[in-house]
Design an enzyme around this catalytic site. Structure first.
Site, PDB file in Angstrom:
ATOM      1  N   LYS A  91       1.072  -1.011   0.137  1.00  0.00           N
ATOM      2  CA  LYS A  91       0.264  -0.285   0.088  1.00  0.00           C
ATOM      3  C   LYS A  91       0.959   0.918   0.053  1.00  0.00           C
ATOM      4  O   LYS A  91       1.872   1.940   1.326  1.00  0.00           O
ATOM      5  CB  LYS A  91      -0.874   0.082   1.544  1.00  0.00           C
ATOM      6  CG  LYS A  91      -2.188  -0.049   1.104  1.00  0.00           C
ATOM      7  CD  LYS A  91      -2.779  -0.559   2.409  1.00  0.00           C
ATOM      8  CE  LYS A  91      -4.045   0.855   2.604  1.00  0.00           C
ATOM      9  NZ  LYS A  91      -4.773   0.201   3.309  1.00  0.00           N
TER      10      LYS A  91
HETATM   11  C1  E4P Z   1      -8.229   1.171   4.175  1.00  0.00           C
HETATM   12  O1  E4P Z   1      -7.628   0.203   3.877  1.00  0.00           O
HETATM   13  C2  E4P Z   1      -7.740   1.685   4.859  1.00  0.00           C
HETATM   14  O2  E4P Z   1      -7.163   2.274   4.943  1.00  0.00           O
HETATM   15  C3  E4P Z   1      -9.685   2.245   5.639  1.00  0.00           C
HETATM   16  O3  E4P Z   1     -10.325   1.522   5.555  1.00  0.00           O
HETATM   17  C4  E4P Z   1      -9.158   3.812   6.306  1.00  0.00           C
HETATM   18  O4  E4P Z   1     -10.782   3.530   7.539  1.00  0.00           O
HETATM   19  P1  E4P Z   1     -10.889   4.721   8.157  1.00  0.00           P
HETATM   20  O5  E4P Z   1     -11.340   5.745   7.406  1.00  0.00           O
HETATM   21  O6  E4P Z   1     -11.902   4.062   9.192  1.00  0.00           O
HETATM   22  O7  E4P Z   1      -9.945   4.732   8.866  1.00  0.00           O
END
Ligand code: E4P
Length: 223
Positions: A91
């Site tokens: 990522k």
């Molecule tokens: C996943 O890939 C993301 O990092 C995550 O869904 C972020 O979620 P949040 O906005 O609830 O922290």
């Protein structure tokens, strides 16, 4: 539609995997921080070991996020993370440095999840950089009074126009209606917190109906 679980918690991952509906996992530094019991002693090696444990549970893509800011550092870290397991997806944030790193890593056959995506232009750049997944954060947009799902709709349309193969991974999901809307738009993946996965199964008529069936089943004598 693929379902990923959005957590670094091994118990939650095992529980969701046991349901037979899990296609992958997404993590981020904040989700990892939540499961660390001794923050002063949690090393980068511990982080990589934790990702390896997740890969042993789930047979599908596991997103592990870089924790550096320059393209050079992201490339080094991305290569290390990708070496943990063939299912690791790296990522990278959608910044100029992140784009450079994505381009380099994807060019070397490493799968990328472009994260922290909040606009259609960022999503176009992710596809052009060769990302396997683009992650629009719907909940965080909703939080600032901007309709997160409208962005998902735009990205799906744009990707169809140009036959981009990058999969649209709806992230920052907060409730079941986000999952429904993502499915209606035709997003490829929803990454869902364990609490919301549990909510997907719930319906009060299922509960009252089951109770009535169980009560009436009392007339059927065993054996
Ligand atoms: C996943 O890939 C993301 O990092 C995550 O869904 C972020 O979620 P949040 O906005 O609830 O922290």
């Amino acid at each position: 539609m693929k379902f990923f679980i959005d957590t670094a918690d091994l118990d939650e991952i095992r529980a969701a995997n046991d349901l037979g509906i899990l296609d992958g996992v997404t993590t981020n530094p904040s989700l990892v921080a939540k499961i660390v019991q001794e923050p002063d002693n949690f090393s980068y090696e511990d982080f990589k070991n934790h990702i390896a444990k997740i890969c042993q549970i789930v047979n599908g893509p596991v997103s592990a996020e870089v924790t550096t800011l320059t393209a050079e550092e992201m490339v080094v870290q991305g290569e290390e993370l990708a070496a943990i397991d063939e299912n690791v997806v790296v990522k990278c944030p959608l910044t100029l440095e992140g784009l450079k790193a994505m381009h380099h890593l994807s060019g070397n056959g490493i799968r990328i999840n472009a994260t922290l995506v909040f606009s259609p232009t960022q999503a176009i750049l992710a596809a052009k950089a060769g990302a396997s997944y683009v992650s629009p954060f719907v909940g965080r947009l909703d939080d600032i009074s901007t309709e997160g799902m409208a962005l998902v709709d735009q990205i799906v349309g744009i990707y169809e126009n140009y036959r981009f193969t990058t999969e649209v991974l709806v992230a920052s999901i907060r409730h079941p209606q986000h999952v429904v809307e993502a499915a209606m738009i035709g997003a490829d993946v929803a990454t869902i917190p364990f609490k919301v996965i549990s909510q997907l199964v719930k319906h009060p008529l299922t509960d009252t109906g089951l109770k009535r069936f169980m009560d009436d089943a009392a007339v059927i004598k065993n054996g």
